[in-house]
Write a protein that holds these residues in place. Sequence first.
Motif, PDB file in Angstrom:
ATOM      1  N   ARG A  28       0.818  -1.324   0.022  1.00  0.00           N
ATOM      2  CA  ARG A  28      -0.172  -0.192  -0.127  1.00  0.00           C
ATOM      3  C   ARG A  28       0.712   1.294  -0.001  1.00  0.00           C
ATOM      4  NH1 ARG A  28      -2.537  -2.797   4.035  1.00  0.00           N
ATOM      5  NH2 ARG A  28      -2.161  -1.329   5.544  1.00  0.00           N
ATOM      6  N   GLN A  29       1.828   1.248   0.766  1.00  0.00           N
ATOM      7  CA  GLN A  29       2.809   2.477   1.001  1.00  0.00           C
ATOM      8  C   GLN A  29       3.478   2.671  -0.065  1.00  0.00           C
ATOM      9  OE1 GLN A  29       2.404   5.052   3.188  1.00  0.00           O
ATOM     10  NE2 GLN A  29       0.577   3.729   3.866  1.00  0.00           N
ATOM     11  N   GLY A  30       3.806   1.501  -1.087  1.00  0.00           N
ATOM     12  CA  GLY A  30       4.624   1.549  -2.231  1.00  0.00           C
ATOM     13  C   GLY A  30       4.051   2.161  -3.267  1.00  0.00           C
ATOM     14  N   THR A  31       2.406   2.332  -3.297  1.00  0.00           N
ATOM     15  CA  THR A  31       1.742   2.760  -4.517  1.00  0.00           C
ATOM     16  C   THR A  31       0.911   3.932  -4.067  1.00  0.00           C
ATOM     17  OG1 THR A  31       1.388   0.582  -4.960  1.00  0.00           O
ATOM     18  CG2 THR A  31       0.084   2.058  -6.008  1.00  0.00           C
ATOM     19  N   THR A  75      -0.850 -11.826 -18.652  1.00  0.00           N
ATOM     20  CA  THR A  75      -1.018 -11.694 -19.998  1.00  0.00           C
ATOM     21  C   THR A  75      -0.715 -10.210 -20.739  1.00  0.00           C
ATOM     22  OG1 THR A  75      -2.651 -13.283 -19.978  1.00  0.00           O
ATOM     23  CG2 THR A  75      -2.881 -11.726 -21.779  1.00  0.00           C
ATOM     24  N   LEU A  76      -0.988  -9.289 -19.921  1.00  0.00           N
ATOM     25  CA  LEU A  76      -0.649  -7.839 -20.215  1.00  0.00           C
ATOM     26  C   LEU A  76       0.823  -7.715 -20.436  1.00  0.00           C
ATOM     27  CD1 LEU A  76      -2.733  -5.778 -18.137  1.00  0.00           C
ATOM     28  CD2 LEU A  76      -2.907  -5.641 -20.231  1.00  0.00           C
ATOM     29  N   GLY A  77       1.737  -8.335 -19.513  1.00  0.00           N
ATOM     30  CA  GLY A  77       3.099  -7.998 -19.489  1.00  0.00           C
ATOM     31  C   GLY A  77       3.647  -6.525 -19.211  1.00  0.00           C
ATOM     32  N   GLY A  78       4.714  -6.631 -18.645  1.00  0.00           N
ATOM     33  CA  GLY A  78       5.187  -5.230 -18.519  1.00  0.00           C
ATOM     34  C   GLY A  78       4.482  -4.244 -17.343  1.00  0.00           C
ATOM     35  N   VAL A  79       3.942  -5.020 -16.435  1.00  0.00           N
ATOM     36  CA  VAL A  79       3.468  -4.588 -15.285  1.00  0.00           C
ATOM     37  C   VAL A  79       3.813  -5.299 -13.974  1.00  0.00           C
ATOM     38  CG1 VAL A  79       1.078  -3.724 -16.194  1.00  0.00           C
ATOM     39  CG2 VAL A  79       1.273  -5.981 -15.475  1.00  0.00           C
ATOM     40  N   ASP A  80       5.064  -5.428 -14.014  1.00  0.00           N
ATOM     41  CA  ASP A  80       5.755  -6.274 -12.873  1.00  0.00           C
ATOM     42  C   ASP A  80       5.443  -5.728 -11.508  1.00  0.00           C
ATOM     43  OD1 ASP A  80       6.613  -7.822 -14.809  1.00  0.00           O
ATOM     44  OD2 ASP A  80       8.919  -7.552 -14.467  1.00  0.00           O
ATOM     45  N   PRO A  81       5.408  -4.480 -11.299  1.00  0.00           N
ATOM     46  CA  PRO A  81       5.211  -4.023  -9.788  1.00  0.00           C
ATOM     47  C   PRO A  81       3.811  -4.462  -9.644  1.00  0.00           C
ATOM     48  CG  PRO A  81       6.131  -2.272 -11.122  1.00  0.00           C
ATOM     49  CD  PRO A  81       5.847  -3.308 -12.001  1.00  0.00           C
ATOM     50  N   GLN A  82       2.479  -4.416 -10.465  1.00  0.00           N
ATOM     51  CA  GLN A  82       1.325  -4.803  -9.910  1.00  0.00           C
ATOM     52  C   GLN A  82       1.125  -6.302  -9.908  1.00  0.00           C
ATOM     53  OE1 GLN A  82       2.199  -2.745 -12.661  1.00  0.00           O
ATOM     54  NE2 GLN A  82       1.353  -0.634 -11.738  1.00  0.00           N
ATOM     55  N   LEU A  83       1.974  -7.003 -10.738  1.00  0.00           N
ATOM     56  CA  LEU A  83       1.880  -8.452 -10.520  1.00  0.00           C
ATOM     57  C   LEU A  83       2.576  -8.839  -9.437  1.00  0.00           C
ATOM     58  CD1 LEU A  83       1.236 -11.063 -11.679  1.00  0.00           C
ATOM     59  CD2 LEU A  83       3.160 -11.057 -13.234  1.00  0.00           C
ATOM     60  N   THR A  84       3.705  -8.231  -8.921  1.00  0.00           N
ATOM     61  CA  THR A  84       4.294  -8.476  -7.572  1.00  0.00           C
ATOM     62  C   THR A  84       3.275  -8.321  -6.479  1.00  0.00           C
ATOM     63  OG1 THR A  84       6.452  -7.803  -8.490  1.00  0.00           O
ATOM     64  CG2 THR A  84       6.284  -7.769  -6.042  1.00  0.00           C
ATOM     65  N   GLY A 119       6.188 -13.986 -15.504  1.00  0.00           N
ATOM     66  CA  GLY A 119       5.301 -14.216 -14.557  1.00  0.00           C
ATOM     67  C   GLY A 119       5.965 -15.045 -13.360  1.00  0.00           C
ATOM     68  N   LEU A 120       6.756 -15.947 -13.909  1.00  0.00           N
ATOM     69  CA  LEU A 120       7.153 -17.060 -12.983  1.00  0.00           C
ATOM     70  C   LEU A 120       8.636 -16.330 -12.224  1.00  0.00           C
ATOM     71  CD1 LEU A 120       7.611 -20.169 -15.035  1.00  0.00           C
ATOM     72  CD2 LEU A 120       6.455 -19.968 -12.703  1.00  0.00           C
ATOM     73  N   ARG A 121       9.440 -15.354 -13.036  1.00  0.00           N
ATOM     74  CA  ARG A 121      10.328 -14.600 -12.326  1.00  0.00           C
ATOM     75  C   ARG A 121       9.814 -13.549 -11.389  1.00  0.00           C
ATOM     76  NH1 ARG A 121      12.379 -14.849 -17.638  1.00  0.00           N
ATOM     77  NH2 ARG A 121      11.466 -12.757 -18.239  1.00  0.00           N
ATOM     78  N   VAL A 122       8.503 -13.044 -11.537  1.00  0.00           N
ATOM     79  CA  VAL A 122       8.102 -12.100 -10.595  1.00  0.00           C
ATOM     80  C   VAL A 122       7.738 -12.797  -9.520  1.00  0.00           C
ATOM     81  CG1 VAL A 122       6.092 -10.874 -10.210  1.00  0.00           C
ATOM     82  CG2 VAL A 122       7.236 -10.219 -12.237  1.00  0.00           C
ATOM     83  N   ALA A 123       7.057 -14.196  -9.537  1.00  0.00           N
ATOM     84  CA  ALA A 123       6.389 -14.906  -8.538  1.00  0.00           C
ATOM     85  C   ALA A 123       7.859 -15.550  -7.685  1.00  0.00           C
ATOM     86  CB  ALA A 123       5.925 -16.289  -9.100  1.00  0.00           C
ATOM     87  N   ALA A 124       8.736 -15.816  -8.404  1.00  0.00           N
ATOM     88  CA  ALA A 124       9.912 -16.493  -7.538  1.00  0.00           C
ATOM     89  C   ALA A 124      10.713 -15.280  -6.661  1.00  0.00           C
ATOM     90  CB  ALA A 124      10.937 -16.686  -8.685  1.00  0.00           C
TER      91      ALA A 124
END
Length: 131
Positions: A28-31, A75-84, A119-124
């Motif tokens: 929350r504080q990061g966004t 699927t969107l890709g390029g949204v690593d902060p949100q996916l994280t 996605g797997l990289r973010v998840a890892a």
Amino acid sequence: MNHDLREARLDREAGHRLLEILQDERTRQGTLPWLEELAPGFPDWIVTALFGGTYQRDGLSLRDRQLVNLAALTTLGGVDPQLTGHVRTSLRVGLTAEEIVEVFVHLAPYIGVPKALAGLRVAAAVLEDEE
């Protein structure tokens, strides 16, 4: 104006309460603070419309909503902060690390291996951080 439409439920307080359940303080504080500084009022719209509106609808559990979110963001890709953030939230609503990983594996034939690997990289990274 069509008055036969059902009134949308938009509950700011419910949105803030749900956000506290779904997202840890770090997420929350990061966004929200930087976004409020950049685009005043936009974070309130997100919390009210999304967490106090869409998430308040019947039909999907929080767990199911997270499965959909993981798939959509990957699927969107390029949204690593949100996916994280959504990988963290998935853990908070009861998905296991194995289930989260399986989401990305399952997506590969539908969205392509490169996006599934991203996605797997973010998840890892999240899963390692959460240990």
